[in-house]
Design a protein around this motif. Structure first.
Motif, short mmCIF file in Angstrom:
data_model
loop_
_atom_site.label_atom_id
_atom_site.label_comp_id
_atom_site.label_asym_id
_atom_site.label_seq_id
_atom_site.Cartn_x
_atom_site.Cartn_y
_atom_site.Cartn_z
N LEU A 112 0.81 -1.22 0.00
CA LEU A 112 0.00 0.00 0.00
C LEU A 112 0.84 1.27 0.00
CD1 LEU A 112 -2.94 -0.84 2.46
CD2 LEU A 112 -3.02 -0.67 -0.03
N ALA A 113 2.09 1.16 -0.45
CA ALA A 113 2.97 2.33 -0.41
C ALA A 113 2.39 3.52 -1.18
CB ALA A 113 4.35 1.95 -0.96
N ASP A 114 1.62 3.24 -2.22
CA ASP A 114 1.09 4.33 -3.05
C ASP A 114 -0.26 4.85 -2.57
OD1 ASP A 114 3.29 4.09 -4.68
OD2 ASP A 114 2.28 2.70 -6.07
N PHE A 115 -0.74 4.36 -1.45
CA PHE A 115 -2.09 4.71 -1.01
C PHE A 115 -2.12 5.40 0.35
CE2 PHE A 115 -2.53 1.40 -4.14
CZ PHE A 115 -3.60 1.83 -4.90
N THR A 116 -0.98 5.96 0.76
CA THR A 116 -0.90 6.53 2.11
C THR A 116 -1.92 7.65 2.33
OG1 THR A 116 0.81 8.04 1.37
CG2 THR A 116 1.55 5.99 2.38
N LYS A 117 -2.24 8.40 1.26
CA LYS A 117 -3.13 9.56 1.42
C LYS A 117 -4.57 9.24 1.09
CE LYS A 117 0.26 13.26 0.77
NZ LYS A 117 1.55 12.59 0.43
N SER A 118 -4.86 7.98 0.75
CA SER A 118 -6.24 7.61 0.43
C SER A 118 -7.07 7.49 1.70
CB SER A 118 -6.27 6.26 -0.30
OG SER A 118 -5.50 6.32 -1.46
N TYR A 119 -8.38 7.61 1.53
CA TYR A 119 -9.31 7.40 2.64
C TYR A 119 -9.94 6.01 2.51
CZ TYR A 119 -8.73 12.19 4.07
OH TYR A 119 -8.16 13.35 4.53
N LEU B 55 -11.03 2.66 -0.92
CA LEU B 55 -10.30 1.39 -1.02
C LEU B 55 -11.25 0.21 -1.18
CD1 LEU B 55 -7.77 1.89 1.91
CD2 LEU B 55 -7.45 2.46 -0.50
N SER B 56 -10.77 -0.84 -1.85
CA SER B 56 -11.53 -2.09 -1.94
C SER B 56 -11.49 -2.81 -0.59
CB SER B 56 -10.90 -2.98 -3.02
OG SER B 56 -9.62 -3.40 -2.57
N GLY B 57 -12.33 -3.84 -0.45
CA GLY B 57 -12.35 -4.62 0.78
C GLY B 57 -11.00 -5.23 1.11
N GLY B 58 -10.33 -5.75 0.08
CA GLY B 58 -9.01 -6.35 0.29
C GLY B 58 -7.99 -5.32 0.76
N MET B 59 -8.07 -4.11 0.18
CA MET B 59 -7.11 -3.07 0.58
C MET B 59 -7.39 -2.59 2.00
SD MET B 59 -7.13 -1.17 -3.04
CE MET B 59 -5.92 0.13 -2.94
N LYS B 60 -8.67 -2.49 2.36
CA LYS B 60 -8.98 -2.11 3.75
C LYS B 60 -8.41 -3.15 4.71
CE LYS B 60 -13.31 -0.16 2.61
NZ LYS B 60 -14.69 -0.30 2.54
N ARG C 50 -5.78 -4.92 4.18
CA ARG C 50 -4.34 -4.69 4.26
C ARG C 50 -4.00 -3.56 5.23
NH1 ARG C 50 -1.86 -7.31 0.00
NH2 ARG C 50 -3.43 -8.21 -1.36
N VAL C 51 -4.84 -2.53 5.24
CA VAL C 51 -4.61 -1.42 6.19
C VAL C 51 -4.73 -1.95 7.63
CG1 VAL C 51 -5.33 0.86 6.96
CG2 VAL C 51 -5.49 0.27 4.53
N SER C 52 -5.74 -2.78 7.86
CA SER C 52 -5.92 -3.37 9.20
C SER C 52 -4.70 -4.19 9.61
CB SER C 52 -7.11 -4.31 9.24
OG SER C 52 -8.29 -3.61 9.08
N ILE C 53 -4.17 -4.94 8.65
CA ILE C 53 -2.99 -5.77 8.96
C ILE C 53 -1.80 -4.88 9.26
CG2 ILE C 53 -1.37 -7.46 7.99
CD1 ILE C 53 -3.77 -8.63 6.40
N LEU D 299 -4.46 -12.48 -0.07
CA LEU D 299 -4.16 -12.08 1.30
C LEU D 299 -3.54 -13.24 2.08
CD1 LEU D 299 -7.21 -9.79 1.88
CD2 LEU D 299 -4.86 -9.14 2.32
N ASN D 300 -4.02 -14.45 1.83
CA ASN D 300 -3.40 -15.63 2.45
C ASN D 300 -1.92 -15.69 2.10
OD1 ASN D 300 -5.61 -16.63 3.81
ND2 ASN D 300 -6.25 -17.99 2.18
N ASP D 301 -1.61 -15.50 0.81
CA ASP D 301 -0.21 -15.53 0.38
C ASP D 301 0.60 -14.45 1.10
OD1 ASP D 301 -0.68 -17.61 -1.38
OD2 ASP D 301 -0.94 -16.31 -3.13
N ASP D 302 0.01 -13.26 1.22
CA ASP D 302 0.73 -12.15 1.86
C ASP D 302 0.96 -12.39 3.34
OD1 ASP D 302 1.06 -10.75 -0.41
OD2 ASP D 302 -0.58 -9.35 -0.07
N VAL D 303 -0.05 -12.95 4.01
CA VAL D 303 0.12 -13.22 5.44
C VAL D 303 1.22 -14.24 5.65
CG1 VAL D 303 -1.00 -14.25 7.45
CG2 VAL D 303 -2.20 -12.54 6.11
N LEU D 304 1.24 -15.25 4.78
CA LEU D 304 2.28 -16.27 4.87
C LEU D 304 3.67 -15.67 4.66
CD1 LEU D 304 1.91 -19.22 5.47
CD2 LEU D 304 1.67 -19.66 3.02
#
Ligand code: ADP
Ligand code: ADP
Length: 226
Positions: free
Chosen positions: A124-131, A135-140, A142-145, A173-178
């Motif tokens: 999410l490096a490119d989304f720091t200023k987004s609200y 964001l999509s559900g998956g991106m939200k 990622r913010v929580s993580i 997201l499973n791949d990323d958490v791993l």
């Protein structure tokens, strides 16, 4: 080394529900443990007790490798990710991830490198200023993580985090958490009712059954992340 130790933990709610009965569990540092079972079997109740968010009715909970604060709870060692990404709508992505550091009195300037690093690690490096609404559900998620990881906790607790997401987003997201788990060596407890998800992710599966919530199998796996 043991990170969390539950000894004969039971939880009886005031309405008479016996949500957990005599649960004992030692979680070792670096494990990726899935807590697997049908809905209502006490997984969330167990996770809240492990996080220090709820006390057992009987039995003991211990965090042998954590600093314990004056309330008897582990100090800043636990990150929590819920199914609903509880983001603050009026804050940017950066602001949402800053929150746990702000609560510890870290200034924005001092917090910035850690926030940028953790946001990059979840893509999410490119989304720091987004609200959040942008964001999509998956991106939200990622913010929580990122928010859960920004304080570098020893233990990451995830309560059916991806259950509401579509299959492709969930697999990413499973791949990323791993990957995050492998990179950081963090201990993860992952609550799920998906046998597939638990087998894909974990190196240990603790199976629970309902009425009353009890551990019914504890399966060490040889490999993780096929
Ligand atoms: P306790 O028995 O520990 O005092 P409460 O009955 O006061 O717990 O409930 C604590 C919280 O859990 C309340 O916010 C309540 O709304 C919520 N809650 C109550 N029943 C349920 C349930 N069946 N499933 C999930 N949450 C519940
Ligand atoms: P799971 O996460 O496996 O779906 P939970 O831990 O949420 O299961 O719930 C276990 C049981 O305890 C369920 O029967 C649920 O309705 C009940 N329960 C959970 N929280 C509360 C509460 N605060 N008060 C009363 N009952 C609760």
């Amino acid at each position: 080394r043991v990170v969390v130790s539950m000894r004969h933990v039971s939880k009886l709610f005031s309405n008479g529900t016996l949500a957990l009965k005599d649960m004992s569990l030692d979680v070792q540092r670096g494990e990726f443990l899935s807590l697997l079972g049908p809905s209502g079997c006490g997984k969330s109740t167990a996770l809240r007790i492990i996080a220090g968010l709820g006390a057992p009715s009987t039995g003991q909970i211990d965090w042998p490798s954590s600093k314990i604060n004056s309330k008897g709870l582990p100090e800043g060692d636990v990150g929590f990710v819920f199914q609903e990404p509880t983001l603050m709508p009026w804050q940017t992505v950066w602001g949402n991830v800053y929150l746990p550091l702000r609560l510890r009195g870290v200034s924005k300037r001092d917090a910035d490198p850690a926030i940028m690093e953790v946001l990059a690690s979840v893509g999410l490096a490119d989304f720091t200023k987004s609200y959040p609404r942008e964001l999509s559900g998956g991106m939200k998620m990622r913010v929580s993580i990122a928010r859960a990881l920004v304080t570098k906790p020893k233990l990451l607790l995830m309560d059916e985090p991806f259950a509401a997401l579509d299959e492709i987003t969930r697999q990413k997201l499973n791949d990323d958490v791993l990957r995050l788990w492998r990179e950081t060596g963090i201990t993860v407890i992952f609550v799920t009712h998906s046998v597939f998800e638990s087998a894909f992710l974990s190196n240990r599966i603790v199976v629970m059954r309902a009425r009353p919530g009890q551990v019914y199998a504890d399966l060490p796996l040889i490999t993780s992340g096929v």
